[in-house]
Structure formats: structure tokens, C-alpha cells
Design an enzyme around this catalytic site. Structure first.
Site, PDB file in Angstrom:
ATOM      1  N   GLU A  47      15.690  -0.073 -11.110  1.00 47.95           N
ATOM      2  CA  GLU A  47      15.713   0.966 -10.077  1.00 47.95           C
ATOM      3  C   GLU A  47      17.151   1.215  -9.629  1.00 47.95           C
ATOM      4  O   GLU A  47      17.683   0.456  -8.811  1.00 47.95           O
ATOM      5  CB  GLU A  47      14.890   0.526  -8.863  1.00 47.95           C
ATOM      6  CG  GLU A  47      13.442   0.256  -9.168  1.00 47.95           C
ATOM      7  CD  GLU A  47      12.570   0.359  -7.924  1.00 47.95           C
ATOM      8  OE1 GLU A  47      11.604   1.120  -7.964  1.00 47.95           O
ATOM      9  OE2 GLU A  47      12.881  -0.303  -6.912  1.00 47.95           O
ATOM     10  N   ASN A  71       4.661   1.113  -4.985  1.00 47.58           N
ATOM     11  CA  ASN A  71       5.253   0.273  -3.946  1.00 47.58           C
ATOM     12  C   ASN A  71       5.159   1.064  -2.652  1.00 47.58           C
ATOM     13  O   ASN A  71       5.927   2.000  -2.436  1.00 47.58           O
ATOM     14  CB  ASN A  71       6.721  -0.036  -4.295  1.00 47.58           C
ATOM     15  CG  ASN A  71       7.424  -0.782  -3.169  1.00 47.58           C
ATOM     16  OD1 ASN A  71       6.778  -1.242  -2.217  1.00 47.58           O
ATOM     17  ND2 ASN A  71       8.733  -0.894  -3.259  1.00 47.58           N
ATOM     18  N   TRP A  72       4.211   0.690  -1.837  1.00 50.08           N
ATOM     19  CA  TRP A  72       3.966   1.444  -0.605  1.00 50.08           C
ATOM     20  C   TRP A  72       5.038   1.213   0.458  1.00 50.08           C
ATOM     21  O   TRP A  72       5.105   1.939   1.429  1.00 50.08           O
ATOM     22  CB  TRP A  72       2.609   1.059  -0.027  1.00 50.08           C
ATOM     23  CG  TRP A  72       1.451   1.708  -0.704  1.00 50.08           C
ATOM     24  CD1 TRP A  72       1.483   2.588  -1.761  1.00 50.08           C
ATOM     25  CD2 TRP A  72       0.068   1.550  -0.357  1.00 50.08           C
ATOM     26  NE1 TRP A  72       0.212   2.975  -2.089  1.00 50.08           N
ATOM     27  CE2 TRP A  72      -0.674   2.342  -1.243  1.00 50.08           C
ATOM     28  CE3 TRP A  72      -0.607   0.801   0.605  1.00 50.08           C
ATOM     29  CZ2 TRP A  72      -2.061   2.432  -1.182  1.00 50.08           C
ATOM     30  CZ3 TRP A  72      -1.993   0.864   0.663  1.00 50.08           C
ATOM     31  CH2 TRP A  72      -2.716   1.682  -0.220  1.00 50.08           C
ATOM     32  N   LYS A  73       5.822   0.161   0.305  1.00 50.37           N
ATOM     33  CA  LYS A  73       6.802  -0.211   1.337  1.00 50.37           C
ATOM     34  C   LYS A  73       6.069  -0.362   2.679  1.00 50.37           C
ATOM     35  O   LYS A  73       4.894  -0.751   2.677  1.00 50.37           O
ATOM     36  CB  LYS A  73       7.942   0.813   1.369  1.00 50.37           C
ATOM     37  CG  LYS A  73       8.496   1.060  -0.051  1.00 50.37           C
ATOM     38  CD  LYS A  73       9.760   1.834  -0.119  1.00 50.37           C
ATOM     39  CE  LYS A  73      10.188   1.946  -1.586  1.00 50.37           C
ATOM     40  NZ  LYS A  73      11.449   2.634  -1.778  1.00 50.37           N
ATOM     41  N   GLY A 102      14.099   7.080  -3.268  1.00 54.43           N
ATOM     42  CA  GLY A 102      13.771   7.850  -2.068  1.00 54.43           C
ATOM     43  C   GLY A 102      14.697   9.027  -1.812  1.00 54.43           C
ATOM     44  O   GLY A 102      14.700   9.613  -0.729  1.00 54.43           O
ATOM     45  N   SER A 145      12.412   7.864  -7.441  1.00 53.84           N
ATOM     46  CA  SER A 145      11.974   9.264  -7.384  1.00 53.84           C
ATOM     47  C   SER A 145      11.089   9.669  -8.569  1.00 53.84           C
ATOM     48  O   SER A 145      11.159  10.802  -9.059  1.00 53.84           O
ATOM     49  CB  SER A 145      13.184  10.203  -7.253  1.00 53.84           C
ATOM     50  OG  SER A 145      13.903   9.914  -6.058  1.00 53.84           O
ATOM     51  N   GLU A 198      15.802  -2.984  -1.465  1.00 49.08           N
ATOM     52  CA  GLU A 198      15.734  -2.957   0.005  1.00 49.08           C
ATOM     53  C   GLU A 198      15.704  -4.384   0.564  1.00 49.08           C
ATOM     54  O   GLU A 198      16.260  -4.650   1.629  1.00 49.08           O
ATOM     55  CB  GLU A 198      14.502  -2.143   0.448  1.00 49.08           C
ATOM     56  CG  GLU A 198      14.721  -0.655   0.212  1.00 49.08           C
ATOM     57  CD  GLU A 198      13.456   0.151  -0.042  1.00 49.08           C
ATOM     58  OE1 GLU A 198      12.353  -0.314   0.302  1.00 49.08           O
ATOM     59  OE2 GLU A 198      13.584   1.260  -0.598  1.00 49.08           O
ATOM     60  N   GLY A 258       7.555   4.657  -5.415  1.00 43.63           N
ATOM     61  CA  GLY A 258       7.462   4.559  -3.961  1.00 43.63           C
ATOM     62  C   GLY A 258       6.662   5.720  -3.394  1.00 43.63           C
ATOM     63  O   GLY A 258       5.431   5.756  -3.461  1.00 43.63           O
ATOM     64  N   GLY A 259       7.377   6.705  -2.866  1.00 47.21           N
ATOM     65  CA  GLY A 259       6.760   7.825  -2.137  1.00 47.21           C
ATOM     66  C   GLY A 259       5.545   8.438  -2.809  1.00 47.21           C
ATOM     67  O   GLY A 259       4.515   8.670  -2.158  1.00 47.21           O
ATOM     68  N   HIS A 269      13.391  -6.512  -4.626  1.00 46.28           N
ATOM     69  CA  HIS A 269      13.599  -5.068  -4.468  1.00 46.28           C
ATOM     70  C   HIS A 269      14.950  -4.837  -3.784  1.00 46.28           C
ATOM     71  O   HIS A 269      15.364  -5.632  -2.944  1.00 46.28           O
ATOM     72  CB  HIS A 269      12.457  -4.467  -3.637  1.00 46.28           C
ATOM     73  CG  HIS A 269      12.480  -2.968  -3.647  1.00 46.28           C
ATOM     74  ND1 HIS A 269      13.313  -2.245  -2.832  1.00 46.28           N
ATOM     75  CD2 HIS A 269      11.808  -2.066  -4.403  1.00 46.28           C
ATOM     76  CE1 HIS A 269      13.131  -0.950  -3.090  1.00 46.28           C
ATOM     77  NE2 HIS A 269      12.222  -0.820  -4.037  1.00 46.28           N
TER      78      HIS A 269
HETATM   79  P1  13P Z   1      10.730   6.269  -4.542  1.00 44.91           P
HETATM   80  O1  13P Z   1       9.747   6.460  -5.675  1.00 44.91           O
HETATM   81  O2  13P Z   1      10.201   6.726  -3.228  1.00 44.91           O
HETATM   82  O3  13P Z   1      12.072   6.833  -4.899  1.00 44.91           O
HETATM   83  O4  13P Z   1      10.932   4.681  -4.392  1.00 44.91           O
HETATM   84  C1  13P Z   1      11.253   3.931  -5.500  1.00 44.91           C
HETATM   85  C2  13P Z   1      11.101   2.492  -5.167  1.00 44.91           C
HETATM   86  O5  13P Z   1      11.899   1.924  -4.452  1.00 44.91           O
HETATM   87  C3  13P Z   1       9.954   1.776  -5.731  1.00 44.91           C
HETATM   88  O6  13P Z   1      10.102   0.406  -5.576  1.00 44.91           O
END
Ligand code: 13P
Length: 250
Positions: free
Chosen positions: A167, A9-11, A173, A213, A97, A234-235, A95
Site C-alpha cells: 500500500e 479494511n473498515w478502519k 484514502g 484507492s 496508519e 478501505g473506503g 498497516h
Molecule cells: P482506501 O482504499 O480508502 O484508499 O484505503 C486503503 C487502505 O488503507 C486499506 O488498508
């Protein structure tokens, strides 16, 4: 056997040029899709060109959100019909967010899951508790409600195709990942709720990802758990080498 699914998930990251270059680099190097499903969920702006780059390779492209209506007066939104037309076969839905910052609710998440099925899009439906909820022992109840409401009205055949991403919000993050055992316990609860809503066979077919994470150094501990069938990352999904290591682990 459930096929593992590793999704990035690149956001709101990367430029178009970077996104296309990423696909060029990974498309020939991911494991066979017969063994692991590998998906990159990128900003909607880049999806078409990334999908073209990925064409007939083993990596798929997904959206990060979509609307539940086909079209209309929804300024700035993404139509599921337009995603389908571009050949986009996955979308993250609900998600945390989106829930926190863009007012998504269990009801809108449910409408989006139904819309995804109308458009042959596999929903990656997110759930998870806040730190406050975890500390007051509400994790099970929170996740139960999200699953019950998110799956409302789905047939067993549709339910089997939903990918659930668990999640915990405090692990996103932050570098503070959940222990693999704790994550497995909540994923087991999710499977139990699905069994109560449908039956054991349906619950056993649903793939449940852990997210929060996840990185190449810890993914194996999650995938070793009975109820964890993949990861939403994500990251660590932003770099080609890390993404390929994650895919390889799957
Ligand atoms: P991180 O892997 O950066 O913690 O993000 C998780 C996430 O929100 C994936 O959707």
C-alpha cells in the site's frame, strides 16, 4: 496458481448494528471461497458477532491489528489468543496508519507476524512507501527493508502463508491510486526479495495485494497484473454493493 484474496479494511468505521447488517447482506452473495478468499477486517468490537453471522459462509472476518503477547498489562490491546478463541483467522499487521500513528515498527510487525502463526491467524502484512520516499526513488529500498524485517525468522512454510499488502501511503484514502503497472513493478520487487530470502518456489506461493484507492471501477486493472493477487480496500469496502463487486472481480 495463487488464489486471489480480496480484503476490506473498515478502519474505525461503522456501528455494531451496521456491521452485523453488512454481514447479513453479503454472506450469501460472495464468490465461493474455493475460488476467491473474501475477508472483512472490522473493528475488534464487532468481530465475534460478525463471525457468528458469517458462520459457514464464504466470507471471513479479520482483525485490523493485534498485539504480539498472549496477554498481560497492555491496556486497550487485542490478544491474538482471544482472536483465535473467537475463530478469527486473519489479521492485518503493520498497516501504515498503525506505523505512523501508533508507533509500530518493523520489529513489532515481525513479532506480530510470529504471534499470528502461533495462533493460526493468517497475517496480512502491510508495506509501502511515503510520497517523499517515492519522489526520492527510495520505494524499492523501503519495501525491501520492510519485507526483510517483517519476514525475519519465518520458515519457508510460514512465509508462503503470509499475505503481503503493498500500500503506497500516498495512495491511501486520497483517490490517487498507483498505476497498475507501477504497483505491479513494486509487487514484483517484493516477490524478488522473498525469493532472495527463501527461494523461487516460496516467492511464487506468496500472495501480494495492492491497496490504495481501489474501487470496483479500477480493481480489474490491478488483478490483471502478474504479481498482484488481490486487494486491500478501505473506503470502497464499506458499502455492500461495492464490496460484492470487488469480491466478484477477484
Ligand atoms: P482506501 O482504499 O480508502 O484508499 O484505503 C486503503 C487502505 O488503507 C486499506 O488498508
Amino acid at each position: 496458481m495463487r488464489k486471489p484474496i480480496i480484503a476490506g479494511n473498515w478502519k474505525m468505521n461503522k456501528t455494531h448494528q451496521e456491521a452485523v447488517a453488512f454481514m447479513e447482506e453479503v454472506r450469501g452473495n460472495v464468490p465461493s471461497k474455493n475460488e476467491v478468499e473474501t475477508v472483512v477486517c472490522a473493528p475488534a468490537l464487532f468481530l465475534k458477532d460478525m463471525h457468528d453471522k458469517a458462520e459457514s459462509s464464504d466470507v471471513a472476518v479479520g482483525a485490523q491489528t493485534m498485539h504480539f503477547e498472549e496477554g498481560g498489562a497492555f491496556t486497550g490491546e487485542i490478544s491474538p489468543a482471544a482472536l483465535q478463541d473467537m475463530g478469527i483467522a486473519y489479521s492485518i499487521i503493520g498497516h501504515s496508519e498503525r506505523r505512523e500513528m501508533f508507533n509500530e515498527t518493523d520489529e513489532s510487525v515481525n513479532k506480530k507476524v510470529h504471534a499470528a502463526f502461533r495462533h493460526e491467524i493468517t497475517p496480512i502484512m502491510c508495506c509501502g512507501e511515503t510520497l517523499e520516499e517515492r519522489e526520492s526513488s527510495q520505494t524499492e529500498q523501503v519495501v525491501r527493508t520492510q519485507i526483510e524485517k517483517g519476514f525475519a525468522g519465518l520458515s519457508a512454510e510460514q512465509a508462503k502463508q503470509v499475505v503481503v499488502a503493498y500500500e503506497p501511503i500516498w495512495a491511501i484514502g486520497t483517490g490517487k491510486s498507483s498505476s497498475a503497472e507501477d504497483a505491479n513493478e513494486t509487487c514484483q520487487t517484493i516477490r524478488q526479495v522473498i525469493a532472495e530470502l527463501y527461494d523461487e518456489q516460496t516467492a511464487e506461493a506468496v500472495r501480494i495485494q495492492y491497496g490504495g484507492s481501489v474501487k470496483p471501477e479500477n480493481i480489474n486493472s490491478y488483478l490483471a497484473q502478474e504479481h498482484i493477487d488481490g486487494a486491500l480496500v478501505g473506503g470502497a469496502s464499506l458499502k455492500t454493493d461495492a464490496f460484492l463487486q470487488l469480491a466478484e472481480a477477484g
